[in-house]
Design a protein around this motif. Structure first.
Motif, PDB file in Angstrom:
ATOM      1  N   VAL A 124       0.837  -1.203   0.000  1.00  0.00           N
ATOM      2  CA  VAL A 124       0.000   0.000   0.000  1.00  0.00           C
ATOM      3  C   VAL A 124       0.873   1.254   0.000  1.00  0.00           C
ATOM      4  O   VAL A 124       1.825   1.357   0.772  1.00  0.00           O
ATOM      5  N   PRO A 138       0.056   4.876   0.894  1.00  0.00           N
ATOM      6  CA  PRO A 138      -1.013   5.750   1.393  1.00  0.00           C
ATOM      7  C   PRO A 138      -1.054   7.061   0.615  1.00  0.00           C
ATOM      8  O   PRO A 138      -0.092   7.827   0.599  1.00  0.00           O
ATOM      9  N   ASP A 187      -0.331  10.401   2.499  1.00  0.00           N
ATOM     10  CA  ASP A 187       0.906  10.515   3.270  1.00  0.00           C
ATOM     11  C   ASP A 187       2.028  10.954   2.333  1.00  0.00           C
ATOM     12  O   ASP A 187       2.495  10.176   1.491  1.00  0.00           O
TER      13      ASP A 187
END
Length: 275
Positions: free
Chosen positions: A159, A161, A164
């Motif tokens: 993943v 994000p 982020d």
């Protein structure tokens, strides 16, 4: 213009040179490149590296896999996993089960860094008062082999994000590492394992990068031992006459993050055996 040339140009725009491209768009273009270039490869079979594209070599490799040279490493890793530390705890106190490969690498937003499985192994040791192992071979490779074996069949689902900035920066750093030329030979990872995949470098055929992160650690005949992915990264840099970087440093960790994300949807099938 050949089909390969069109694919290469499209991928260069969509992946290597497009700062505005999302990781999702990068991944789609990356996987499509290999699936189009090697249309004969069965779905999901890129986890077998160069043996997914070379039928003759695959037969020899499958024969080796009947009595794989990494079996003793798996057994040694299992013993290490279950051996208590001096404080009475063990790796089982750090991991819910040895089948952990699907959880790594991941972005740790609190520490602003990529955490690989090998890093998690050593952090478990130091948290329990033990000395860290070396990153490239030996005990860490054996334990990683056992944990990877227990994780076979897990689906890669790394993943990035989207909210982020640090995770996106780490991904872009790994992507840059993959496409940037280095060393006296002025080669990048992509020169060999994307545009050169399926071609020969001396007597060896270069493997596709799609699936590269699926089968580590690896027992290499050249090493006569098991080694981690970061050991191989260092060897690749040496091959192009560039100075190897520090194993588990941010550059190689980010590269692993990028490569694993690019292989999302494939299965983990480590440890592996390679030339």
């Amino acid at each position: 213009m050949t089909t390969l040339t069109r694919l290469t140009l499209a991928l260069s725009v969509a992946v290597s040179g497009a700062a505005v491209a999302s990781p999702e768009a990068d991944q789609k273009a990356f996987q499509k490149f290999y699936e189009s270039r090697f249309s004969q490869v069965a779905e999901g079979d890129f986890i077998n590296g160069v043996y997914s594209i070379l039928p003759g070599a695959r037969e020899q490799w499958e024969a080796i896999e009947e009595f794989p040279p990494y079996e003793p490493e798996i057994e040694a890793g299992e013993e290490l996993y279950n051996t208590a530390f001096a404080n009475g705890k063990s790796f089982a106190d750090c991991f819910d089960s040895p089948a952990q490969r699907e959880n790594y690498p991941y972005w740790d937003g609190d520490r602003d860094m990529v955490v690989t499985m090998e890093r998690a192994i050593n952090e478990c040791r130091t948290a329990n008062g033990e000395k860290a192992w070396g990153w490239k071979k030996g005990k860490i490779a054996a334990l990683s082999a056992y944990m990877s074996y227990e994780s076979r069949g897990q689906v890669i689902n790394t993943v990035i994000p989207a909210d982020d900035a640090g995770a996106l920066a780490a991904y872009e750093s790994g992507k840059e590492m993959f496409y940037t030329k280095r060393g006296q030979l002025n080669f990048s990872c992509s020169d060999c394992h994307m545009y050169g995949a399926g071609l020969n470098a001396r007597a060896d055929t270069m493997s596709p990068a799609f699936g590269h992160a699926s089968h580590w650690p690896v027992y290499r005949s050249k090493w006569q031992a098991m080694g981690t992915l970061h050991r191989r990264f260092g060897g690749c840099n040496t091959n192009v006459r560039a100075k190897p970087l520090k194993a588990q440093g941010p550059e190689y960790s980010n590269l692993e993050y990028f490569l694993t994300y690019m292989s999302n949807g494939l299965e983990f099938n480590g440890p592996g055996a390679r030339k």
